[in-house]
Scaffold this motif. Structure first.
Motif, PDB file in Angstrom:
ATOM      1  N   ALA A   9       0.829  -1.208   0.000  1.00 36.66           N
ATOM      2  CA  ALA A   9       0.000   0.000   0.000  1.00 36.66           C
ATOM      3  C   ALA A   9       0.863   1.258   0.000  1.00 36.66           C
ATOM      4  CB  ALA A   9      -0.923  -0.007   1.213  1.00 36.66           C
ATOM      5  N   ILE A  10       1.945   1.231   0.786  1.00 33.94           N
ATOM      6  CA  ILE A  10       2.841   2.388   0.845  1.00 33.94           C
ATOM      7  C   ILE A  10       3.570   2.565  -0.479  1.00 33.94           C
ATOM      8  CG2 ILE A  10       4.897   3.323   1.980  1.00 33.94           C
ATOM      9  CD1 ILE A  10       3.962   2.042   4.550  1.00 33.94           C
ATOM     10  N   ARG A  11       3.872   1.447  -1.144  1.00 29.49           N
ATOM     11  CA  ARG A  11       4.559   1.535  -2.445  1.00 29.49           C
ATOM     12  C   ARG A  11       3.694   2.277  -3.456  1.00 29.49           C
ATOM     13  NH1 ARG A  11       5.762  -1.733  -7.176  1.00 29.49           N
ATOM     14  NH2 ARG A  11       4.183  -3.265  -6.618  1.00 29.49           N
ATOM     15  N   LEU A  12       2.393   2.036  -3.410  1.00 27.70           N
ATOM     16  CA  LEU A  12       1.481   2.749  -4.303  1.00 27.70           C
ATOM     17  C   LEU A  12       1.424   4.229  -3.945  1.00 27.70           C
ATOM     18  CD1 LEU A  12      -1.449   0.148  -4.458  1.00 27.70           C
ATOM     19  CD2 LEU A  12       0.317   0.588  -6.186  1.00 27.70           C
ATOM     20  N   VAL A  21       8.532   9.033   1.205  1.00 28.88           N
ATOM     21  CA  VAL A  21       8.253   8.202   2.370  1.00 28.88           C
ATOM     22  C   VAL A  21       9.575   7.809   3.031  1.00 28.88           C
ATOM     23  CG1 VAL A  21       7.175   6.105   3.243  1.00 28.88           C
ATOM     24  CG2 VAL A  21       6.171   7.297   1.291  1.00 28.88           C
ATOM     25  N   VAL A  22       9.660   8.016   4.330  1.00 30.78           N
ATOM     26  CA  VAL A  22      10.865   7.666   5.082  1.00 30.78           C
ATOM     27  C   VAL A  22      10.526   6.528   6.041  1.00 30.78           C
ATOM     28  CG1 VAL A  22      12.642   8.470   6.672  1.00 30.78           C
ATOM     29  CG2 VAL A  22      11.730  10.027   4.931  1.00 30.78           C
ATOM     30  N   PHE A  23      11.277   5.433   5.968  1.00 30.61           N
ATOM     31  CA  PHE A  23      11.084   4.277   6.844  1.00 30.61           C
ATOM     32  C   PHE A  23      12.191   4.240   7.886  1.00 30.61           C
ATOM     33  CE2 PHE A  23       8.810   2.988   3.073  1.00 30.61           C
ATOM     34  CZ  PHE A  23       7.772   2.204   3.537  1.00 30.61           C
ATOM     35  N   THR A  24      11.839   3.862   9.092  1.00 30.95           N
ATOM     36  CA  THR A  24      12.818   3.537  10.124  1.00 30.95           C
ATOM     37  C   THR A  24      12.543   2.113  10.548  1.00 30.95           C
ATOM     38  OG1 THR A  24      12.841   5.834  10.881  1.00 30.95           O
ATOM     39  CG2 THR A  24      13.782   4.189  12.352  1.00 30.95           C
ATOM     40  N   VAL A  25      13.366   1.201  10.073  1.00 26.54           N
ATOM     41  CA  VAL A  25      13.073  -0.224  10.265  1.00 26.54           C
ATOM     42  C   VAL A  25      14.335  -1.007  10.586  1.00 26.54           C
ATOM     43  CG1 VAL A  25      11.101  -0.169   8.685  1.00 26.54           C
ATOM     44  CG2 VAL A  25      13.370  -0.730   7.796  1.00 26.54           C
ATOM     45  N   ASP A  26      14.135  -2.196  11.113  1.00 26.63           N
ATOM     46  CA  ASP A  26      15.194  -3.192  11.233  1.00 26.63           C
ATOM     47  C   ASP A  26      15.194  -3.965   9.921  1.00 26.63           C
ATOM     48  OD1 ASP A  26      16.555  -5.687  11.664  1.00 26.63           O
ATOM     49  OD2 ASP A  26      16.378  -5.374  13.822  1.00 26.63           O
ATOM     50  N   LYS A  58      12.534  -2.500  -4.936  1.00 28.74           N
ATOM     51  CA  LYS A  58      11.645  -1.621  -5.709  1.00 28.74           C
ATOM     52  C   LYS A  58      11.070  -0.511  -4.833  1.00 28.74           C
ATOM     53  CE  LYS A  58      10.210  -5.448  -8.702  1.00 28.74           C
ATOM     54  NZ  LYS A  58       9.065  -6.298  -9.130  1.00 28.74           N
ATOM     55  N   LEU A  59      10.989  -0.792  -3.532  1.00 29.97           N
ATOM     56  CA  LEU A  59      10.377   0.162  -2.615  1.00 29.97           C
ATOM     57  C   LEU A  59      11.378   1.150  -2.050  1.00 29.97           C
ATOM     58  CD1 LEU A  59       7.804   0.983  -1.068  1.00 29.97           C
ATOM     59  CD2 LEU A  59       8.429  -0.675   0.686  1.00 29.97           C
ATOM     60  N   PHE A  60      12.551   0.671  -1.660  1.00 33.74           N
ATOM     61  CA  PHE A  60      13.555   1.530  -1.048  1.00 33.74           C
ATOM     62  C   PHE A  60      14.555   2.004  -2.090  1.00 33.74           C
ATOM     63  CE2 PHE A  60      12.067  -1.223   2.407  1.00 33.74           C
ATOM     64  CZ  PHE A  60      11.746  -0.275   3.370  1.00 33.74           C
ATOM     65  N   GLN A  61      14.560   3.307  -2.324  1.00 40.00           N
ATOM     66  CA  GLN A  61      15.473   3.881  -3.304  1.00 40.00           C
ATOM     67  C   GLN A  61      16.807   4.286  -2.681  1.00 40.00           C
ATOM     68  OE1 GLN A  61      14.575   3.869  -6.568  1.00 40.00           O
ATOM     69  NE2 GLN A  61      12.794   2.795  -5.757  1.00 40.00           N
TER      70      GLN A  61
END
Length: 261
Positions: A9-12, A21-26, A58-61
């Motif tokens: 959903a976020i990719r769309l 969009v900025v992610f903070t993830v493990d 594809k999601l994280f540039q």
């Protein structure tokens, strides 16, 4: 909605113009979570992780991995964020040096004794007053010991340190004796860190703790053996009944333990 569905959903959303969009993830946990969705009888674990990696690619540039904080940064964080009311004067990097020395001592199997300067620091201990918020006050001894254990247990996550500090404050509020008895406070702080790091499989009963500590001697982890050494020199021995009280108190202000399957 599952993790992979959320990412889709976020990719769309991210495909829209002027949207960042900025992610903070493990990264490792996210990869495993996405890989689990594609794992089936036709796709093995290695293939599923490759599929997951292609999807995330594809999601994280742009991926930026945060560096581990160094002792100086951690000591500044502890002083300025957790113990800003204490006039230290200089950074408490000596406590990190002590923890590193302890680890080095274990590594080299040296015979030299190492002691935390807790008794010496007790001279800075403040007497508990009748003010209701006296438990919020900290001492130089507490700062030094908190910093020592941060290095000894290899905890570099600021959120974890904040949570541990909050737990110590709550313990002092619930049990005022800890405000005036530095040795009891030291033991509570140690087992708070101990419970945080060895959450999986940590003994429930006090009489099992010595055996658990003994097993750390055979560990290949330098941290495990350094913790064991510190326990034997500065924490042990404890009467089983009193230790059980400490463990019960610590667990009530801690995150739940991870139970073995």
């Amino acid at each position: 909605m599952k993790n992979a569905d959320t990412l889709e959903a976020i990719r769309l959303l991210a495909s829209l113009d002027n949207v960042i969009v900025v992610f903070t993830v493990d990264g490792e946990q996210l990869l495993n979570a996405v890989a689990l969705k594609s794992l089936n009888s036709f796709v093995d674990q290695k293939q599923s992780q490759q599929i997951a990696r292609d999807f995330l690619g594809k999601l994280f540039q742009l991926v930026i991995e945060l560096d581990e904080p160094n002792p100086s940064q951690l000591s500044q964080f502890i002083q300025k964020r957790l113990y800003d009311s204490i006039e230290v004067g200089i950074e408490v990097t000596d406590s990190f040096k002590r923890s590193e020395y302890l680890k080095q001592q274990v590594k080299e199997k040296a015979d030299k004794e190492f002691k935390v300067d807790w008794e010496e620091a007790e001279n800075e201990e403040e007497q508990a007053s009748e003010v209701s918020d006296s438990y919020l006050k900290s001492t130089l001894a507490e700062v030094e010991y908190f910093t020592l254990l941060t290095g000894l247990f290899n905890i570099g996550n600021p959120r974890t340190l904040i949570r541990l500090h909050n737990s110590i404050t709550l313990l002092k509020g619930l049990f005022p004796i800890l405000i005036i008895d530095s040795e009891k406070l030291k033991q509570h702080i140690f087992y708070l860190f101990f419970n945080e790091v060895y959450t999986e499989g940590i003994p429930i009963y006090a009489f099992d703790i010595p055996e658990f500590i003994k097993r750390l001697e055979s560990s290949r982890s330098l941290r495990d053996r350094a913790v064991q050494n510190h326990y034997l020199e500065d924490i042990y021995p404890n009467e089983s009944g009193k230790l059980q009280v400490i463990l019960n108190r610590v667990r009530k202000v801690s995150m739940p333990c991870v139970k073995r399957q």
